[in-house]
Design an enzyme around this catalytic site. Structure first.
Site: not given
Ligand code: PRP
Length: 188
Positions: A108, A157, A170
């Protein structure tokens, strides 16, 4: 689970499908196999985000590699990292004169990997490189070279396939953009 599962209702859209991930991981595994022939390769999983990518990727590498796990925490929570990194779990073995490949789920700002590259380079590996599943080039604030990266993605996101929001999502087999109502509700 498939994409009709209830948890998928929290996504705005799917960005990278499980099939696209599977193909990219296979291709990367072949590339790593070629590039590290005859070398003492240590693949390092950065917990927790890279865990799914890592376990799939090592199964596509046809070499007698070793695995290591490292846990780091970028101070703070929410949707961006601060660049201050703390090692929560270090490598178990020495990496001196060995070829290290750091496996990450996402680059990122690049701060986490920039820090890790510095820390691990000081231990005198024969080489040190990065394999990242996702790259958000628009967000980069440090100069970081990733030897391998599978997908460039927009500044959204994303969750799934190891990536979380507040430790959740996850377990999604695909990677998707989280619906803003999820984090807006938490911000309220
Ligand atoms: C995520 C990801 C990278 C880091 C990338 O980890 O796994 O380590 O953030 O961000 P940066 O390029 O801006 O530094 P996170 O701290 O969310 O921990 P996790 O892997 O346990 O989810």
């Amino acid at each position: 689970m498939d994409t009709t599962a209830k948890i998928y209702e929290d996504l705005d859209r799917i960005l990278v499908t499980r099939e696209e991930i599977r193909q990219a991981v296979e291709k990367l595994g072949r590339q790593i196999t070629e590039d590290y022939q005859g070398k003492d390769l240590v693949m390092v999983c950065i917990l927790k985000g890279a865990s799914l990518f890592f376990t799939d990727l090592i199964r596509e590498v046809d070499l007698p590699l070793s695995t290591e796990f490292m846990a780091v925490s970028s101070y703070g929570s929410g949707t961006s990292s601060t660049g201050v990194v703390r090692i929560l779990k270090d490598l178990d073995r020495n990496i001196e004169n060995r070829h290290v490949l750091i496996v990450e789920d996402i680059v990122d700002s690049g701060k986490t990997l920039y820090y890790l590259m510095q820390v691990l380079s000081q231990r005198h590996p024969a080489s040190i490189s990065i394999a990242a599943l996702l790259d958000k080039p628009a967000r980069r604030v440090v100069d970081l070279t990733t030897r391998y990266s599978c997908f460039n993605i927009p500044d959204a996101f994303v969750v799934g396939y190891g990536l979380d929001y507040d430790e959740k999502y996850r377990n999604l087999p695909d990677i998707g953009v989280l619906h803003p109502r999820i984090y807006q509700a938490d911000d309220a």
